[in-house]
Design a protein around this motif. Structure first.
Motif, PDB file in Angstrom:
ATOM      1  N   TYR A 173      49.466  29.811  43.207  1.00 16.36           N
ATOM      2  CA  TYR A 173      48.966  28.463  42.934  1.00 16.36           C
ATOM      3  C   TYR A 173      48.236  28.477  41.581  1.00 16.36           C
ATOM      4  N   PRO A 174      48.566  27.557  40.678  1.00  9.17           N
ATOM      5  CA  PRO A 174      47.971  27.592  39.330  1.00  9.17           C
ATOM      6  C   PRO A 174      46.505  27.125  39.325  1.00  9.17           C
ATOM      7  N   THR A 175      45.610  28.052  39.084  1.00  8.72           N
ATOM      8  CA  THR A 175      44.176  27.712  39.000  1.00  8.72           C
ATOM      9  C   THR A 175      43.576  28.146  37.671  1.00  8.72           C
ATOM     10  N   GLY A 176      44.363  28.818  36.847  1.00  9.72           N
ATOM     11  CA  GLY A 176      43.871  29.274  35.553  1.00  9.72           C
ATOM     12  C   GLY A 176      42.673  30.195  35.733  1.00  9.72           C
ATOM     13  N   SER A 177      41.656  29.966  34.948  1.00  7.45           N
ATOM     14  CA  SER A 177      40.455  30.811  35.010  1.00  7.45           C
ATOM     15  C   SER A 177      39.343  30.169  35.831  1.00  7.45           C
ATOM     16  N   GLU A 178      39.672  29.113  36.572  1.00 13.17           N
ATOM     17  CA  GLU A 178      38.662  28.401  37.355  1.00 13.17           C
ATOM     18  C   GLU A 178      38.064  29.315  38.431  1.00 13.17           C
ATOM     19  N   GLU A 179      36.749  29.210  38.611  1.00 11.71           N
ATOM     20  CA  GLU A 179      36.058  30.000  39.625  1.00 11.71           C
ATOM     21  C   GLU A 179      35.731  29.180  40.868  1.00 11.71           C
ATOM     22  N   SER A 180      36.137  27.922  40.856  1.00  8.46           N
ATOM     23  CA  SER A 180      35.962  27.069  42.026  1.00  8.46           C
ATOM     24  C   SER A 180      37.132  26.098  42.079  1.00  8.46           C
ATOM     25  N   HIS A 248      44.608  38.257  53.134  1.00  2.00           N
ATOM     26  CA  HIS A 248      45.739  38.956  52.496  1.00  2.00           C
ATOM     27  C   HIS A 248      46.870  37.963  52.211  1.00  2.00           C
ATOM     28  N   GLY A 249      47.345  37.974  50.978  1.00  2.00           N
ATOM     29  CA  GLY A 249      48.493  37.144  50.597  1.00  2.00           C
ATOM     30  C   GLY A 249      48.125  35.748  50.157  1.00  2.00           C
ATOM     31  N   VAL A 250      46.813  35.434  50.062  1.00  2.00           N
ATOM     32  CA  VAL A 250      46.404  34.106  49.608  1.00  2.00           C
ATOM     33  C   VAL A 250      45.318  34.226  48.542  1.00  2.00           C
ATOM     34  N   LYS A 251      45.075  33.133  47.856  1.00  2.00           N
ATOM     35  CA  LYS A 251      44.010  33.043  46.876  1.00  2.00           C
ATOM     36  C   LYS A 251      42.914  32.150  47.465  1.00  2.00           C
ATOM     37  N   THR A 252      41.656  32.536  47.306  1.00  2.00           N
ATOM     38  CA  THR A 252      40.558  31.736  47.839  1.00  2.00           C
ATOM     39  C   THR A 252      39.549  31.417  46.734  1.00  2.00           C
ATOM     40  N   LEU A 253      39.101  30.169  46.727  1.00  2.00           N
ATOM     41  CA  LEU A 253      38.093  29.728  45.761  1.00  2.00           C
ATOM     42  C   LEU A 253      37.098  28.825  46.484  1.00  2.00           C
ATOM     43  N   PRO A 254      35.790  28.953  46.170  1.00  2.00           N
ATOM     44  CA  PRO A 254      34.826  28.029  46.764  1.00  2.00           C
ATOM     45  C   PRO A 254      35.101  26.612  46.301  1.00  2.00           C
TER      46      PRO A 254
END
Length: 292
Positions: A173-180, A248-254
């Motif tokens: 999923y495209p989030t770039g450099s975002e930390e949230s 595992h296998g996913v990206k997580t962001l607050p």
């Protein structure tokens, strides 16, 4: 010697009459007389003097009176202590907790509690429905709950932990450099809704921003929802403790702005909360302080 016989003897002496005493202790007058006569034979001396004014202790009875009172006091103390210990051994605290809290919190909490209340049993019930712990508490089917605060439900509530909300996304999923993950980003997206009325917490996060994702209800456990996200079937939102150890296998962001839910311990509103439950709460507070 039977302490009950001495109790009846003292009742008769205090009332000064076998007939009055028989009404109090539930014996017939003849039965009471027979009991006292048997006690006198057992100890080998006369204890009661009878005359036209009623009954009183003999000289020997007066001499034994302090020892009889001490014996009855010690017997009562022993019986009370036995009852206290027995009640502790048979006491059971019923607990209802979300599955995530049962998994990540309860083993350590129960370990600590057993060290301070080894004779108290715990009946732990795991629930997945957001409101079920409160329903069980209201119905008297549980004593303590671990849940997310519901403002419209009244109980003895102690806040424990702020459980922050995270976006769960496919790894590509495209989030770039975002930390949230901006809450607005959910708008119009395929959203896999965890089951068990978790929509209460999700909608509390989305509604203020008028965000409307394309919601797909999922009647499966949290881990399965996360695996569905990993396969690109949608995105979702869960709290930190719900997804812990399953990413595992996913990206997580607050999620931003920061949002989440207040986890706490709930009990019945009562002025006479059992000591064991109060000690359980202390164990819980000690544990959650270490999480901060």
């Amino acid at each position: 010697m039977d302490s009950k016989k001495f109790e009846i003897l003292m009742t008769a002496v205090n009332l000064g009459s076998f007939s009055k005493a028989s009404e109090v202790v539930g014996y017939t007058q003849s039965g009471l007389t027979h009991l006292i006569n048997g006690l006198e034979r057992e100890i080998g001396m006369k204890l009661i003097r009878r005359d036209h004014s009623g009954i009183s202790l003999t000289e020997d009875g007066e001499a034994l009176l302090p020892a009889i009172r001490e014996y009855l006091s010690a017997t009562a103390k022993l019986e009370n202590q036995i009852e206290t210990i027995t009640q502790k051994r048979t006491a059971t605290i019923r607990i209802a907790a979300y599955a995530s809290l049962a998994m990540h919190w309860m083993p350590e909490i129960l370990y600590r509690f057993r060290r301070v209340c080894p004779e108290t049993d715990v009946d732990l019930r795991m629930v997945d429905h957001e409101l079920e712990p409160f329903e069980l508490l209201e119905e008297g089917r549980t004593d303590v709950i671990f849940a997310a605060r519901q403002s419209h439900i009244n109980c003895d509530w102690t806040p424990l932990y702020y459980d922050a909300m995270y976006a769960i996304l496919p790894e590509d999923y495209p989030t770039g450099s975002e930390e949230s993950f901006p809450i607005e980003e959910f708008d119009g997206k395929e959203f896999l809704m965890p089951y068990g009325r978790f929509d209460i917490d999700v909608n509390a996060a989305l509604s203020p921003k008028k965000v409307k994702p394309n919601i797909r209800p999922c009647h499966v456990d949290d881990e399965t929802v996360i695996r569905m996200v990993s396969k690109g079937l949608g995105i979702t939102m869960m709290t930190e403790i719900m997804m812990r150890g399953r990413t595992h296998g996913v990206k997580t962001l607050p999620v931003s702005p920061k949002t989440g839910r207040e986890l706490g311990i709930g009990m019945h509103l009562s002025k006479n909360t059992p000591e064991e439950i109060l000690r359980l709460r202390e164990c819980v507070l000690d544990f959650t302080r270490e999480l901060m």
